[in-house]
Design a protein around this motif. Structure first.
Motif, short mmCIF file in Angstrom:
data_model
loop_
_atom_site.label_atom_id
_atom_site.label_comp_id
_atom_site.label_asym_id
_atom_site.label_seq_id
_atom_site.Cartn_x
_atom_site.Cartn_y
_atom_site.Cartn_z
N ASP A 1 -13.76 1.91 7.38
CA ASP A 1 -13.41 3.28 7.76
C ASP A 1 -12.04 3.32 8.44
N ALA A 2 -11.73 2.32 9.25
CA ALA A 2 -10.43 2.30 9.92
C ALA A 2 -9.29 2.14 8.92
N VAL A 3 -9.47 1.27 7.92
CA VAL A 3 -8.43 1.10 6.91
C VAL A 3 -8.29 2.36 6.07
N LEU A 4 -9.41 2.99 5.73
CA LEU A 4 -9.33 4.25 4.98
C LEU A 4 -8.63 5.33 5.77
N ALA A 5 -8.88 5.41 7.07
CA ALA A 5 -8.22 6.41 7.90
C ALA A 5 -6.71 6.16 7.96
N ALA A 6 -6.32 4.90 8.03
CA ALA A 6 -4.89 4.57 8.04
C ALA A 6 -4.24 4.92 6.71
N MET A 7 -4.95 4.68 5.63
CA MET A 7 -4.42 5.05 4.32
C MET A 7 -4.28 6.56 4.19
N GLU B 1 12.08 6.75 12.96
CA GLU B 1 10.87 6.68 13.79
C GLU B 1 9.81 7.67 13.31
N ARG B 2 10.22 8.80 12.77
CA ARG B 2 9.25 9.74 12.22
C ARG B 2 8.53 9.13 11.01
N ILE B 3 9.28 8.47 10.16
CA ILE B 3 8.68 7.81 9.00
C ILE B 3 7.75 6.69 9.46
N ASP B 4 8.21 5.92 10.42
CA ASP B 4 7.42 4.80 10.92
C ASP B 4 6.12 5.27 11.56
N ASP B 5 6.15 6.41 12.22
CA ASP B 5 4.94 6.96 12.84
C ASP B 5 3.86 7.22 11.78
N LYS B 6 4.28 7.63 10.61
CA LYS B 6 3.34 7.90 9.52
C LYS B 6 2.64 6.62 9.06
N LEU B 7 3.33 5.49 9.25
CA LEU B 7 2.81 4.20 8.80
C LEU B 7 2.14 3.40 9.91
N ARG B 8 2.18 3.92 11.13
CA ARG B 8 1.77 3.14 12.29
C ARG B 8 0.35 2.60 12.17
N VAL C 1 0.82 -1.21 0.00
CA VAL C 1 0.00 0.00 0.00
C VAL C 1 0.86 1.26 0.00
N ALA C 2 1.98 1.23 0.70
CA ALA C 2 2.84 2.41 0.85
C ALA C 2 4.29 2.06 0.50
N PRO C 3 4.55 1.63 -0.73
CA PRO C 3 5.89 1.15 -1.06
C PRO C 3 6.98 2.21 -0.98
N ALA C 4 6.70 3.42 -1.42
CA ALA C 4 7.73 4.46 -1.40
C ALA C 4 8.10 4.83 0.04
N THR C 5 7.11 4.89 0.90
CA THR C 5 7.38 5.23 2.30
C THR C 5 8.11 4.09 3.01
N MET C 6 7.74 2.85 2.70
CA MET C 6 8.48 1.71 3.28
C MET C 6 9.92 1.70 2.80
N ARG C 7 10.16 2.07 1.56
CA ARG C 7 11.54 2.15 1.06
C ARG C 7 12.30 3.22 1.83
N ALA C 8 11.67 4.36 2.05
CA ALA C 8 12.32 5.43 2.82
C ALA C 8 12.62 4.98 4.24
N LEU C 9 11.68 4.26 4.85
CA LEU C 9 11.90 3.76 6.19
C LEU C 9 13.10 2.83 6.24
N CYS C 10 13.16 1.91 5.29
CA CYS C 10 14.27 0.95 5.28
C CYS C 10 15.61 1.66 5.06
N ASP C 11 15.66 2.56 4.11
CA ASP C 11 16.91 3.28 3.83
C ASP C 11 17.39 4.04 5.07
N THR C 12 16.46 4.61 5.80
CA THR C 12 16.81 5.42 6.96
C THR C 12 17.18 4.56 8.16
#
Length: 295
Positions: A279-285, A230-237, A209-220
């Motif tokens: 609704d919960a999945v949409l809010a997370a997205m 942790e800031r990136i991970d918070d966005k995906l929590r 669902v969030a491949p670019a953000t997961m890539r950024a998390l891994c690189d960091t």
């Protein structure tokens, strides 16, 4: 070494449950454009348990054709039968895959020695290396760290996907398996800390669902930048959590459909996401800034 952001790819299906190879091509292109570093085909998230032998081979074969060498492909070939795992692994060993993801045998609950022999027999028989997959919450059996360390001495066993969420294992495994053995998280919710403690990457559901953000998390995280990771991970929590509000891959397939990347198909005994969770999945997205397809 396998490392970074690897997606446990959903298997796209039409409403009747047939695999959609047109959508598979669309998903592969999406991940290429988003920075995903490897595709895991026919894993748990890919509904491997519902694929018959020939269909399983065809899915991996077609994924290799569609990727065209542009991205590494890992083939999920594990089962609770050593003979069946051998047969499937040998059948796709001719394909341009870079590794086999082999889960611990489920349901029959083998001993540590049984699992050791199971993995060694498969590793002896195939060309490409094995990724051991330990997910006790699904299989009912835990591959102990001492057994992983023992298996890491095999020349054709290169990695572990650890979905235990027990972060204390990372140091034990890193010290016991050595720096060349790849340690991969199989638990999105703890993957950031797993990498900060010395893990090499993640095989991720969230990356669907969030491949670019997961890539950024891994690189960091892999470079030890804790605060930034942790800031990136918070966005995906929220995504990490809500993508498991029902059994995987029910929520993630619903999310991928809302992104316009695949159809609505999912195979029994899994069922479509219950309306009460949408609704919960949409809010997370939304929290992860994921774009939805037009209604």
């Amino acid at each position: 070494m396998l490392a970074g952001s690897m997606v446990a790819l959903v298997t796209p299906m039409d409403a009747d449950g047939a695999v959609s190879y047109a959508d598979l091509g669309r998903l592969i292109d999406f991940h290429l454009q988003s920075g995903t570093q490897a595709l895991i085909i026919a894993g748990t998230t890919g509904e491997s348990a519902t694929l018959d032998h020939n269909e399983h081979i065809e899915l991996i074969e077609t994924a290799c054709e569609l990727a065209g060498g542009r991205m590494p492909i890992v083939a999920g070939t594990g089962s609770n039968s050593t003979a069946q795992t051998l047969a499937l692994s040998k059948a796709v060993d001719r394909l341009p895959v870079v590794a086999f993801l082999v889960v611990t045998p489920y349901y029959n609950k083998p001993t540590q020695e049984g699992m050791y022999r199971h993995f060694c027999m498969i590793a002896d028989a195939v060309r490409q290396p094995l990724i051991l997959y330990n997910v006790p919450g699904r299989t009912g059996v835990d591959l102990h760290s001492s057994t992983v360390i023992r298996l890491s001495e095999h020349g054709n066993i290169a990695s572990l996907k650890d979905a235990t969420a027990e972060l204390d294992r990372v140091a034990t495994l890193r010290n016991g398996c050595g720096p060349e053995f790849s340690l991969l998280s199989g638990d999105d919710a703890t993957s950031c800390e797993f990498m900060l403690r010395g893990g090499n990457g993640v095989i991720s559901v969230t990356a669907n669902v969030a491949p670019a953000t997961m890539r950024a998390l891994c690189d960091t995280a892999r470079t030890g930048k804790r605060a930034a990771a942790e800031r990136i991970d918070d966005k995906l929590r929220l995504l990490h959590d809500t993508l498991f509000v029902e059994s995987n891959p029910i929520p993630v397939k619903w999310a991928v459909r809302r992104m316009g990347l695949a159809g609505s198909g999912i195979r029994l005994p899994l069922t479509p996401l219950a309306a009460e969770h949408s609704d919960a999945v949409l809010a997370a997205m939304a929290a992860a800034e994921i774009e939805l397809a037009a209604a």
